[in-house]
Design a protein around this motif. Structure first.
Motif, PDB file in Angstrom:
ATOM      1  N   LEU A  68       1.893  -4.799   2.174  1.00  0.00           N
ATOM      2  CA  LEU A  68       1.076  -5.469   3.187  1.00  0.00           C
ATOM      3  C   LEU A  68       1.396  -4.829   4.536  1.00  0.00           C
ATOM      4  CD1 LEU A  68      -0.653  -7.800   4.397  1.00  0.00           C
ATOM      5  CD2 LEU A  68       1.434  -9.196   4.365  1.00  0.00           C
ATOM      6  N   MET A  69       0.364  -4.316   5.215  1.00  0.00           N
ATOM      7  CA  MET A  69       0.568  -3.699   6.525  1.00  0.00           C
ATOM      8  C   MET A  69      -0.412  -4.284   7.528  1.00  0.00           C
ATOM      9  SD  MET A  69       0.807   0.326   7.617  1.00  0.00           S
ATOM     10  CE  MET A  69      -0.891   0.762   7.306  1.00  0.00           C
ATOM     11  N   HIS A  70       0.122  -4.730   8.649  1.00  0.00           N
ATOM     12  CA  HIS A  70      -0.708  -5.249   9.739  1.00  0.00           C
ATOM     13  C   HIS A  70       0.010  -5.004  11.058  1.00  0.00           C
ATOM     14  CE1 HIS A  70       2.012  -8.716   9.957  1.00  0.00           C
ATOM     15  NE2 HIS A  70       1.906  -8.813   8.642  1.00  0.00           N
ATOM     16  N   GLY A  71      -0.658  -5.304  12.144  1.00  0.00           N
ATOM     17  CA  GLY A  71      -0.114  -4.998  13.462  1.00  0.00           C
ATOM     18  C   GLY A  71       1.098  -5.799  13.839  1.00  0.00           C
ATOM     19  N   GLY A  72       1.420  -6.856  13.095  1.00  0.00           N
ATOM     20  CA  GLY A  72       2.586  -7.663  13.406  1.00  0.00           C
ATOM     21  C   GLY A  72       3.892  -7.043  12.946  1.00  0.00           C
ATOM     22  N   LEU A  73       3.824  -5.992  12.142  1.00  0.00           N
ATOM     23  CA  LEU A  73       5.036  -5.326  11.671  1.00  0.00           C
ATOM     24  C   LEU A  73       5.523  -4.338  12.728  1.00  0.00           C
ATOM     25  CD1 LEU A  73       4.042  -4.478   7.976  1.00  0.00           C
ATOM     26  CD2 LEU A  73       5.233  -6.507   8.833  1.00  0.00           C
ATOM     27  N   VAL A  74       6.837  -4.156  12.806  1.00  0.00           N
ATOM     28  CA  VAL A  74       7.374  -3.163  13.732  1.00  0.00           C
ATOM     29  C   VAL A  74       7.045  -1.784  13.198  1.00  0.00           C
ATOM     30  CG1 VAL A  74       9.225  -4.674  14.508  1.00  0.00           C
ATOM     31  CG2 VAL A  74       9.637  -3.139  12.589  1.00  0.00           C
ATOM     32  N   GLU A  75       7.115  -0.779  14.076  1.00  0.00           N
ATOM     33  CA  GLU A  75       6.659   0.561  13.710  1.00  0.00           C
ATOM     34  C   GLU A  75       7.436   1.146  12.543  1.00  0.00           C
ATOM     35  OE1 GLU A  75       5.069   4.132  13.103  1.00  0.00           O
ATOM     36  OE2 GLU A  75       4.213   2.359  14.061  1.00  0.00           O
ATOM     37  N   GLN A  76       8.755   0.888  12.473  1.00  0.00           N
ATOM     38  CA  GLN A  76       9.525   1.459  11.361  1.00  0.00           C
ATOM     39  C   GLN A  76       9.029   0.919  10.030  1.00  0.00           C
ATOM     40  OE1 GLN A  76      10.793   0.279  14.118  1.00  0.00           O
ATOM     41  NE2 GLN A  76      12.069   1.881  15.033  1.00  0.00           N
ATOM     42  N   GLU A  77       8.593  -0.342  10.018  1.00  0.00           N
ATOM     43  CA  GLU A  77       8.061  -0.923   8.791  1.00  0.00           C
ATOM     44  C   GLU A  77       6.706  -0.294   8.436  1.00  0.00           C
ATOM     45  OE1 GLU A  77       9.877  -5.432   8.903  1.00  0.00           O
ATOM     46  OE2 GLU A  77       8.153  -4.979  10.146  1.00  0.00           O
ATOM     47  N   GLN A  78       5.845  -0.158   9.424  1.00  0.00           N
ATOM     48  CA  GLN A  78       4.540   0.469   9.164  1.00  0.00           C
ATOM     49  C   GLN A  78       4.715   1.909   8.686  1.00  0.00           C
ATOM     50  OE1 GLN A  78       1.481  -0.054  12.169  1.00  0.00           O
ATOM     51  NE2 GLN A  78       2.481  -1.867  12.975  1.00  0.00           N
ATOM     52  N   GLN A  79       5.653   2.614   9.281  1.00  0.00           N
ATOM     53  CA  GLN A  79       5.909   4.003   8.886  1.00  0.00           C
ATOM     54  C   GLN A  79       6.380   4.072   7.441  1.00  0.00           C
ATOM     55  OE1 GLN A  79       8.328   6.375  11.655  1.00  0.00           O
ATOM     56  NE2 GLN A  79       9.479   7.107   9.879  1.00  0.00           N
ATOM     57  N   ALA A  80       7.269   3.171   7.053  1.00  0.00           N
ATOM     58  CA  ALA A  80       7.764   3.163   5.675  1.00  0.00           C
ATOM     59  C   ALA A  80       6.632   2.886   4.686  1.00  0.00           C
ATOM     60  CB  ALA A  80       8.875   2.114   5.530  1.00  0.00           C
ATOM     61  N   ILE A  81       5.714   2.009   5.062  1.00  0.00           N
ATOM     62  CA  ILE A  81       4.587   1.679   4.172  1.00  0.00           C
ATOM     63  C   ILE A  81       3.653   2.876   4.046  1.00  0.00           C
ATOM     64  CG2 ILE A  81       2.535   0.232   3.954  1.00  0.00           C
ATOM     65  CD1 ILE A  81       4.163  -2.009   5.317  1.00  0.00           C
ATOM     66  N   ARG A  82       3.325   3.518   5.157  1.00  0.00           N
ATOM     67  CA  ARG A  82       2.430   4.683   5.097  1.00  0.00           C
ATOM     68  C   ARG A  82       3.035   5.789   4.235  1.00  0.00           C
ATOM     69  NH1 ARG A  82       1.961   3.391  10.725  1.00  0.00           N
ATOM     70  NH2 ARG A  82       3.491   5.000  11.209  1.00  0.00           N
ATOM     71  N   GLU A  83       4.322   6.015   4.399  1.00  0.00           N
ATOM     72  CA  GLU A  83       4.976   7.050   3.600  1.00  0.00           C
ATOM     73  C   GLU A  83       4.986   6.667   2.131  1.00  0.00           C
ATOM     74  OE1 GLU A  83       9.354   9.181   3.201  1.00  0.00           O
ATOM     75  OE2 GLU A  83       8.633   8.529   5.164  1.00  0.00           O
ATOM     76  N   ALA A  84       5.284   5.404   1.829  1.00  0.00           N
ATOM     77  CA  ALA A  84       5.328   4.954   0.439  1.00  0.00           C
ATOM     78  C   ALA A  84       3.979   5.165  -0.239  1.00  0.00           C
ATOM     79  CB  ALA A  84       5.726   3.482   0.383  1.00  0.00           C
TER      80      ALA A  84
END
Length: 1000
Positions: free
Chosen positions: A526-542
């Motif tokens: 689950l990715m949305h704007g409420g996540l910090v950037e490190q979390e969004q980055q980990a999701i995009r990479e995954a």
């Protein structure tokens, strides 16, 4: 001290400063301190130390060509001489007069000419400086186009200091592409990167001087108050601003950032798939960052005539693009509308909305003439439509909206009462309607079982058809505009598909990451704007890693711009539909982009209702879907379809049309595109800014080696005297497919390790680069390793690095070769095919900025009485200088050769002076054309009615541009350097004296 512009220090030259010898890396003129020279130490005491000198402060002695000492080269097959000459050739920047591409075919990407066009445009004669807008539509590969352009600037000595500004969401993606494909390392200065650097540098020091090539997010850098004083002290060679449409708004922080960076960089590359907002003045304002004198009248200009040299735009159906794609971009599949008949509970909400929130116009059959007073219960008509739009996302999102609205109205009533204002009865009616909606949403189940939500049931069925299941290989991405909808879907969908209960990562407190790499190793993300950037980055990479367990990604429009989701995914589902063609296209572009080899498939869930007067998804969403698909087929893009070029503005105008009783059809009929005079529409056509006839030939790069691999192999043997395995841990290996690669240990070479610190920390750590670095010239191996990285489960970084001409290891070896000869020494190469003594001389003219405008590689013969100057490449070829030229004896008469050095320098100087006018005309022509354009612009900009403030701006701009023109002119005396001498070997019975010097 010589006048400014008369003393030049080209990259690769050796200088003597503070009793030590240094190698020039770059030099440029300053307003007050003479030339600013960046150099690296070569003498023993300062070896490999970096330094900056100013000629007004330090006594900088440049090598005097007449004092060059000739030394015979007795190395095997003249290896030392060939390496030295090659290093000089590689280190010398290409001149301003060279417009052709030099490196475009040497990178890890498909050689597509359409992706080389922006670099060709940036370097074309029409451009005063490399400053362009790359406006290709979503998915064509703007990052690759930027990489090619930056690499060409680096080869020209104009890419030493680079700043890349991108949205946070694509920062690592951009960094990854430039390193893995081009060998351009960019230091990432996100919040963690800045903290790391601030721990390494003294307090108060400018963080942007610590590293020369930097990538940073616009969200970090737009804090002008924090960074202004640092940015104002830096002069960049190249600045890249991605998603540059965000710079248009005057007075914004992003615009202020651009206005600081623009004047402080030579090259400026702007990139945006939506380059303007439909306003002519706004676009003219953006273009002024590239060339302030390009447009006279911001309301009346010709995009092709006035701006053709400043921007380039293509779509997927542009002939050049279409003909080159091949299998690298599969044709887009159709968008399937999946109709979902509303459940009984959902129909009750539709009925409530039709009856009280969005009643049909009184002239309709449903309500007859007796309902003339029927109006929305909401005190805000726009809010009433947002209620509908939110419900079409999910009842869960509607429930949250209803609660928030009710709380806000209660607070407003309380404040009005406290202020003594009369109570508004309309608020009571809306509160009652909100209570009814709250009860209706509460009556709907949570979706854990079929029948609660029609769209949810359809989503589960569609995902099953795609093949999303435990143990399956397929992946899908589901988009929704509402965070509440996304969270709900991520909570209930996995169980209905058979995934374990812990399939979705738990949420953390705001601002914490709790090791994202481990948290997001789940089958559903689950990715949305409420996540910090490190979390969004980990999701995009995954989601980009083939071996990662993720199978389903729920995301919002935080992923709709610039993010690559196509590597392992070809299925996208719109759970709800944005009321914007631009946003729909941006979403689709996440999987429909260059590199997508499987036909991308799109599905959209369309909630339908049988309630009379209900405005279900067929009213707006489905019509927009069809319009976007038609526009994509016809034009390759939907951005100009409505005449609004920003998703927010497009949606706002559409809702206003609906509020006023209009329809989607009315919206399109009334759109500006129907009235536009074609000015901005021209920016969205199939643009072929440069024709094949106008393209310059590829740059001529003289070389003594077949390729870079041969140069590196020979340099390693020369520099480390056949002990490279011991000194730097060098080994040569082949993989299972017999593909060759090198392995070395940078930890054993501190000067190399310092250069590699500019590489991404994640790459250095994951691949253990300091201890062992794997390198290859084999394109097939490098490409496979890049693919293997995506097939892995824990990293996107390949374990083998592709060696390009600008790779740090190649540059490191080049610098080492350059200092193999002593100060002011030139080798003598003997060859039986050298009929006469031939002096190889480098000649460089520069401009006031210290950049070469003309570079000549000369061969001087016929000395001393009848000098003849020809091509150095021809002389080397005629003498047979190459890996098979054996040493058969020393020079015939070294003393005589030494005595001819001043004559050779004089002959080369005279040749340059004789041909100077021809070169000057070639360089001056575009400068003269721009000077005329500047005069016209200044004249036309001062017509009656122009404010005094604008007149002062025009006057200052004209002065600045005129000063720039003066700096770009060739000026001063040429710099000459004797590089080597070719001569016949002495007869066997007259050997060269034993002290002739052995370069090995």
């Amino acid at each position: 001290m010589a006048d400014q512009g008369e003393t030049r220090y080209p990259a690769g030259a050796q200088i003597h400063v503070r009793d030590e010898e240094w190698l020039v890396r770059s030099a440029r003129s300053t307003d007050r301190d003479g030339d600013r020279i960046e150099a690296v130490g070569v003498s023993e005491f300062v070896r490999d130390e970096e330094a900056v000198f100013f000629t007004e402060i330090d006594d900088v002695e440049l090598v005097d060509p007449e004092k060059t000492t000739l030394v015979p080269d007795t190395s095997s097959y003249f290896r030392s001489s060939r390496l030295f000459l090659e290093a000089v050739l590689r280190k010398t920047p290409l001149p301003q007069s060279e417009r052709g591409l030099a490196l475009a075919d040497g990178f890890l990407l498909d050689p597509l000419s359409y992706q080389q066009r922006p670099a060709e445009l940036a370097l074309s004669m029409r451009n005063l400086r490399p400053r362009i807008l790359i406006a290709d539509v979503v998915g064509l590969g703007k990052t690759l186009e930027i990489g090619i352009t930056l690499a060409e600037l680096i080869r020209r000595g104009r890419g030493e200091r680079i700043l890349v500004v991108t949205p946070q969401s694509v920062l690592e993606q951009f960094q990854h592409e430039l390193w893995t494909r081009f060998s351009i390392p960019l230091v990432r200065l996100d919040s963690l990167g800045i903290q790391r650097i601030q721990r390494e540098i003294p307090a108060g020091r400018n963080p942007f001087t610590h590293y020369k090539r930097v990538i940073i997010s616009v969200d970090t850098l737009k804090n002008i108050g924090q960074f202004r004083h640092h940015l104002e002290r830096i002069q960049w060679d190249a600045v890249v601003i991605d998603e540059s449409h965000n710079l248009i708004n005057p007075g914004s922080q992003r615009r202020a950032l651009a206005e600081i960076l623009g004047p402080r960089t030579d090259a400026l590359l702007l990139a945006s798939a939506t380059p303007h907002n439909g306003d002519k003045q706004s676009f003219a304002d953006l273009v002024s960052l590239l060339d302030p004198a390009a447009i006279v009248d911001a309301n009346d200009y010709d995009p092709e005539k006035d701006l053709g040299h400043l921007y380039i735009r293509r779509t997927k159906i542009s002939p050049e693009v279409r003909d080159q794609m091949g299998e690298e971009w599969a044709d887009r599949g159709p968008t399937h509308s999946v109709h979902c008949a509303a459940t009984e509970a959902e129909e009750r909400i539709f009925a409530e909305l039709a009856e009280h929130w969005l009643p049909a116009p009184p002239t309709t059959v449903e309500f007859g003439t007796g309902d003339q007073d029927r109006v929305s219960v909401s005190t805000d008509p726009l809010f009433a439509h947002n209620v509908l739009k939110t419900f079409l996302s999910s009842h869960v999102a509607l429930g949250r909206m209803v609660t928030n609205r009710s709380d806000n109205l209660t607070a407003k009533a309380g404040k009005d009462a406290k202020d003594g204002k009369r109570h508004d009865p309309a608020l009571d009616a809306e509160q009652e309607a909100l209570a009814r909606l709250a009860a209706l949403t509460d009556s709907i189940g949570d979706g854990s079982a079929p029948g609660d939500s029609a769209k949810l049931d359809a989503l589960v069925e569609q995902l099953r058809q795609i093949g999303i299941r435990p143990g399956g290989k397929k992946r899908a991405v589901v988009f929704s505009e509402r965070v509440e909808t996304l969270k709900w879907l991520a909570r209930v969908v996995p169980a209905r598909l058979g995934f374990p209960a812990d399939s979705t990562p738990e949420e953390t407190a705001a601002g914490t990451t709790s090791d994202p790499a481990k948290r997001f190793r789940k089958p559903v993300l689950l990715m949305h704007g409420g996540l910090v950037e490190q979390e969004q980055q980990a999701i995009r990479e995954a989601f980009s890693l083939a071996d990662h367990p993720v199978r389903l990604l729920f995301t919002g429009d935080v992923a709709s711009e610039g993010v690559n989701l196509h590597r392992q995914c070809s299925d996208l589902i719109h759970y709800d539909i944005p009321w914007s063609l631009i946003r729909i296209e941006q979403r689709n572009g996440r999987i429909d982009r260059y590199g997508q080899r499987v036909q991308p498939e799109f599905r959209a869930l369309i909630l339908t209702s049988a309630v009379p007067g209900a405005k279900d998804d067929r009213t707006v969403a489905e019509k927009l879907l069809r319009r976007e698909e038609e526009a994509h087929k016809l034009n390759g893009t939907a951005e100009a379809e409505t005449g609004y070029y920003r998703a927010e503005e497009e949606e706002r105008r559409l809702i206003r049309e609906l509020v006023e009783g209009g329809s989607v059809e009315d919206f399109f009929d009334a759109a500006p595109s129907g009235e536009d005079d074609g000015l901005l529409a021209g920016l969205f056509g199939q643009v072929d800014t440069i024709t094949d006839q106008e393209l310059p030939a590829r740059a001529e790069l003289p070389s003594l080696f077949n390729d870079t691999a041969a140069f590196v192999d020979t340099a390693l043997a020369e520099v480390f005297d056949e002990r490279a395995d011991e000194l730097i841990g060098l080994t040569r290996s082949r993989d299972a497919d017999n593909r060759p690669y090198l392995s070395l240990s940078p930890a054993k070479a501190p000067d190399l390790l310092r250069r590699l610190k500019a590489l991404p920390p994640s790459y250095l750590k994951e691949q253990g680069v300091a201890e062992r670095m794997l390198l290859t010239f084999d394109r097939e191996l490098a490409d496979r390793k890049l693919s293997d990285a995506r097939e892995s489960s824990d990293t996107l970084w390949p374990n083998v690095s592709f060696l390009t001409d600008i790779h740090p290891v190649v540059e490191w070896l080049t610098d080492k070769v350059l200092v193999e000869f002593g100060r002011q020494e030139a080798p003598v190469i003997t060859s039986p095919d050298a009929r006469h003594p031939t002096f190889l001389v480098q000649g460089i003219y520069s401009n006031a900025l210290g950049r070469p405008t003309v570079v000549k590689w000369m061969a001087v013969t016929g000395l001393p009485s009848t000098p003849v100057v020809t091509s150095m490449s021809d002389a080397l070829r005629a003498a047979g200088v190459g890996p098979r030229l054996a040493v058969t004896g020393g020079p015939r008469d070294r003393d005589r050769l030494q005595s001819l050095v001043p004559a050779a320098v004089a002959a080369a100087r005279a040749h340059l002076e004789r041909t100077k006018d021809a070169w000057a005309d070639l360089i001056s022509e575009p400068l003269a054309d721009y000077r005329k354009q500047l005069a016209r612009w200044e004249k036309d900009s001062l017509l009656p009615g122009i404010t005094s403030r604008r007149q002062r701006q025009v006057e200052k701009t004209a002065d600045d541009q005129a000063h720039l023109l003066d700096q770009l002119r060739t000026t001063g005396r040429p710099l000459l350097r004797v590089l080597a001498v070719l001569d016949r070997p002495a007869p066997i019975d007259s050997p060269e004296p034993a002290d002739s010097g052995d370069l090995t």
